[in-house]
Write a protein that holds these residues in place. Structure first.
Motif, PDB file in Angstrom:
ATOM      1  N   VAL A  85       0.809  -1.205   0.056  1.00 39.91           N
ATOM      2  CA  VAL A  85      -0.243   0.013   0.191  1.00 39.91           C
ATOM      3  C   VAL A  85       0.873   1.198  -0.051  1.00 39.91           C
ATOM      4  N   LEU A  86       0.755   2.085  -0.968  1.00 40.29           N
ATOM      5  CA  LEU A  86       1.408   3.269  -1.305  1.00 40.29           C
ATOM      6  C   LEU A  86       1.085   4.437  -0.697  1.00 40.29           C
ATOM      7  N   ASN A  87       1.458   5.410  -0.103  1.00 40.29           N
ATOM      8  CA  ASN A  87       3.067   5.637  -0.256  1.00 40.29           C
ATOM      9  C   ASN A  87       3.914   5.094   0.908  1.00 40.29           C
ATOM     10  N   GLY A  88       3.423   5.009   2.126  1.00 42.94           N
ATOM     11  CA  GLY A  88       3.989   4.544   3.139  1.00 42.94           C
ATOM     12  C   GLY A  88       4.844   3.438   3.546  1.00 42.94           C
ATOM     13  N   SER A  89       4.279   2.503   2.587  1.00 35.72           N
ATOM     14  CA  SER A  89       4.847   0.939   2.757  1.00 35.72           C
ATOM     15  C   SER A  89       6.232   0.704   1.869  1.00 35.72           C
ATOM     16  N   PHE A  90       6.274   1.602   1.094  1.00 33.92           N
ATOM     17  CA  PHE A  90       7.310   1.337   0.007  1.00 33.92           C
ATOM     18  C   PHE A  90       8.611   0.794   0.396  1.00 33.92           C
ATOM     19  N   ILE A  91       9.192   1.552   1.552  1.00 28.26           N
ATOM     20  CA  ILE A  91      10.327   1.043   2.050  1.00 28.26           C
ATOM     21  C   ILE A  91      10.242  -0.152   2.837  1.00 28.26           C
ATOM     22  N   PHE A  92       9.252  -0.546   3.664  1.00 27.42           N
ATOM     23  CA  PHE A  92       9.203  -1.743   4.228  1.00 27.42           C
ATOM     24  C   PHE A  92       9.017  -2.512   3.523  1.00 27.42           C
ATOM     25  N   ALA A  93       8.145  -2.713   2.020  1.00 25.46           N
ATOM     26  CA  ALA A  93       7.682  -3.637   1.248  1.00 25.46           C
ATOM     27  C   ALA A  93       9.088  -3.898   0.772  1.00 25.46           C
ATOM     28  N   ALA A  94      10.102  -3.111   0.164  1.00 27.51           N
ATOM     29  CA  ALA A  94      11.059  -3.507  -0.615  1.00 27.51           C
ATOM     30  C   ALA A  94      12.136  -4.178   0.577  1.00 27.51           C
ATOM     31  N   ASP A  95      12.405  -3.784   1.610  1.00 28.03           N
ATOM     32  CA  ASP A  95      13.173  -4.600   2.584  1.00 28.03           C
ATOM     33  C   ASP A  95      12.543  -5.831   2.986  1.00 28.03           C
ATOM     34  N   LEU A  96      11.386  -5.822   3.173  1.00 21.56           N
ATOM     35  CA  LEU A  96      10.591  -7.215   3.393  1.00 21.56           C
ATOM     36  C   LEU A  96      10.952  -8.004   2.324  1.00 21.56           C
ATOM     37  N   MET A  97      10.635  -7.833   0.977  1.00 21.49           N
ATOM     38  CA  MET A  97      10.793  -8.491  -0.180  1.00 21.49           C
ATOM     39  C   MET A  97      12.064  -9.195  -0.286  1.00 21.49           C
ATOM     40  N   ARG A  98      13.385  -8.285   0.003  1.00 19.42           N
ATOM     41  CA  ARG A  98      14.575  -8.689   0.050  1.00 19.42           C
ATOM     42  C   ARG A  98      14.792  -9.822   0.842  1.00 19.42           C
ATOM     43  N   ASN A  99      14.275  -9.881   1.921  1.00 23.10           N
ATOM     44  CA  ASN A  99      14.382 -10.855   3.071  1.00 23.10           C
ATOM     45  C   ASN A  99      13.773 -12.119   2.828  1.00 23.10           C
ATOM     46  N   LYS A 141      -9.870   6.567   0.018  1.00 23.46           N
ATOM     47  CA  LYS A 141      -9.988   6.797  -1.510  1.00 23.46           C
ATOM     48  C   LYS A 141      -8.924   6.111  -2.170  1.00 23.46           C
ATOM     49  N   GLU A 142      -9.409   5.190  -3.002  1.00 24.33           N
ATOM     50  CA  GLU A 142      -8.563   4.369  -4.093  1.00 24.33           C
ATOM     51  C   GLU A 142      -8.082   5.469  -5.037  1.00 24.33           C
ATOM     52  N   VAL A 143      -6.577   5.575  -5.090  1.00 23.49           N
ATOM     53  CA  VAL A 143      -6.124   6.527  -5.976  1.00 23.49           C
ATOM     54  C   VAL A 143      -5.484   5.814  -7.128  1.00 23.49           C
ATOM     55  N   ILE A 144      -4.609   4.657  -6.814  1.00 23.09           N
ATOM     56  CA  ILE A 144      -4.406   3.870  -8.082  1.00 23.09           C
ATOM     57  C   ILE A 144      -4.710   2.263  -7.750  1.00 23.09           C
ATOM     58  N   ARG A 167      -4.811 -16.511  -5.939  1.00 17.16           N
ATOM     59  CA  ARG A 167      -3.602 -16.218  -5.546  1.00 17.16           C
ATOM     60  C   ARG A 167      -3.713 -16.098  -4.025  1.00 17.16           C
ATOM     61  N   THR A 168      -2.492 -16.234  -3.425  1.00 19.82           N
ATOM     62  CA  THR A 168      -2.222 -15.934  -2.020  1.00 19.82           C
ATOM     63  C   THR A 168      -1.646 -14.561  -1.924  1.00 19.82           C
ATOM     64  N   VAL A 169      -2.564 -13.696  -1.288  1.00 20.62           N
ATOM     65  CA  VAL A 169      -2.026 -12.404  -1.280  1.00 20.62           C
ATOM     66  C   VAL A 169      -1.796 -12.077  -0.028  1.00 20.62           C
ATOM     67  N   ILE A 170      -0.490 -10.953   0.224  1.00 16.19           N
ATOM     68  CA  ILE A 170      -0.218 -10.610   1.513  1.00 16.19           C
ATOM     69  C   ILE A 170      -0.324  -9.098   1.176  1.00 16.19           C
ATOM     70  N   ILE A 171      -1.247  -8.343   2.153  1.00 19.29           N
ATOM     71  CA  ILE A 171      -1.331  -7.132   2.292  1.00 19.29           C
ATOM     72  C   ILE A 171      -0.021  -6.432   2.967  1.00 19.29           C
ATOM     73  N   VAL A 172       0.728  -5.720   2.364  1.00 15.25           N
ATOM     74  CA  VAL A 172       1.870  -4.763   3.003  1.00 15.25           C
ATOM     75  C   VAL A 172       1.652  -3.410   3.228  1.00 15.25           C
ATOM     76  N   GLU A 173       1.176  -3.178   4.571  1.00 21.48           N
ATOM     77  CA  GLU A 173       0.907  -1.878   4.968  1.00 21.48           C
ATOM     78  C   GLU A 173       1.914  -1.244   5.945  1.00 21.48           C
ATOM     79  N   ASP A 174       1.913   0.061   5.939  1.00 17.26           N
ATOM     80  CA  ASP A 174       3.110   0.751   7.014  1.00 17.26           C
ATOM     81  C   ASP A 174       2.502   0.765   8.262  1.00 17.26           C
ATOM     82  N   ILE A 204       5.202  -8.877  -6.369  1.00 19.52           N
ATOM     83  CA  ILE A 204       4.974  -7.584  -5.694  1.00 19.52           C
ATOM     84  C   ILE A 204       4.207  -6.639  -6.623  1.00 19.52           C
ATOM     85  N   SER A 205       3.112  -6.044  -6.234  1.00 17.75           N
ATOM     86  CA  SER A 205       2.179  -5.127  -6.908  1.00 17.75           C
ATOM     87  C   SER A 205       2.050  -4.019  -5.916  1.00 17.75           C
ATOM     88  N   PHE A 206       1.492  -2.873  -6.481  1.00 18.32           N
ATOM     89  CA  PHE A 206       1.334  -1.803  -5.547  1.00 18.32           C
ATOM     90  C   PHE A 206      -0.183  -1.096  -5.854  1.00 18.32           C
TER      91      PHE A 206
END
Length: 178
Positions: free
Chosen positions: A45-59, A84-87, A96-103, A66-68
Motif C-alpha cells: 500500500v503506497l506511499n507509506g509502505s514502499f520502504i518496508f515492502a522493499a526490505d521485506l521482499m529482499r528478506n 479513497k482508492e487512487v491507483i 492467488r495467495t495475497v499478502i497486504i503489506v501496510e506501513d 509484488i504489486s502496488f
C-alpha cells in the motif's frame, strides 16, 4: 535520543534503523516459512509502505511477486476516516495467495475496505503484514498475522511514513514530541 524537525513539528527517535531491520528480517523469515510452496503476491500500500515492502521482499527466501495499490485517508497528522482508492490493482488475484503489506494499521478501516475489495477478485487467501500496529486504536477485528512492531497511539514518521509528505527518507522511526 536524537530529534529532527519536520516543518513545524519536532520528532524524536523511537525505533532505530538496526531494530527495524532486525524485525523486518524476522517477519520475512516467518512469511517464508508459512508460505513455503506458494508464490505469494505482496500487495504493498503506497506511499507509506514502499520502504518496508522493499526490505521485506529482499528478506523473503521463497518465490514471491509484488504489486502496488495507492490509497489515501490522511490529511496532515490525522486520518480523514474516508479511504479513497487512487491507483488500482491490475493483476488477476484469482486463486492467488495475497499478502497486504501496510506501513501502519490504526483503526482497521483501510484494511477492512482493502480486504472487502480484494475478496471480489477471488484470491485463494488474503493475509495482512504491517510494519506498525496501534492496538489501542484498532476498532475493527482483523487477523493481522505479521506485525513488526506494536506501538502506542502516537504520531510517527520515518522509514516511509510521513508528515505532509516530508520525512519518509529517515532511516529511523520517529515519534512526535509533544
Amino acid at each position: 535520543m536524537s530529534t529532527t524537525k519536520i516543518k513545524d513539528k519536532t520528532f524524536e527517535t523511537s525505533i532505530p534503523e538496526a531494530k527495524i531491520q532486525k524485525r523486518v528480517k524476522e517477519v520475512a523469515e516467518q512469511i517464508s516459512k508459512d508460505m513455503e510452496g506458494k508464490n505469494p503476491l505482496l500487495l504493498a500500500v503506497l506511499n507509506g509502505s514502499f520502504i518496508f515492502a522493499a526490505d521485506l521482499m529482499r528478506n523473503i527466501t521463497i518465490p514471491c511477486e509484488i504489486s502496488f495499490v495507492k490509497l489515501a485517508s490522511y490529511q496532515g497528522t490525522t486520518s480523514t476516516g474516508k479511504v479513497k482508492e487512487v491507483i488500482g490493482l491490475n493483476e488477476s488475484l484469482a486463486g492467488r495467495t495475497v499478502i497486504i503489506v501496510e506501513d501502519i494499521v490504526e483503526t482497521g478501516t483501510t484494511m477492512q475496505q482493502m480486504i472487502e475489495s480484494l475478496g471480489t477478485r477471488n484470491p485463494e487467501s488474503v493475509h495482512i503484514c504491517t510494519l506498525l500496529l496501534k492496538p489501542e486504536k484498532l476498532h475493527i477485528p482483523l487477523n493481522i498475522e505479521y506485525t513488526a512492531f506494536r506501538i502506542p497511539n502516537d504520531f510517527i514518521l520515518g522509514y516511509g511514513l510521513d508528515y505532509d509528505q516530508q520525512g519518509r527518507q529517515l532511516r529511523d522511526i520517529y515519534t512526535l514530541k509533544q
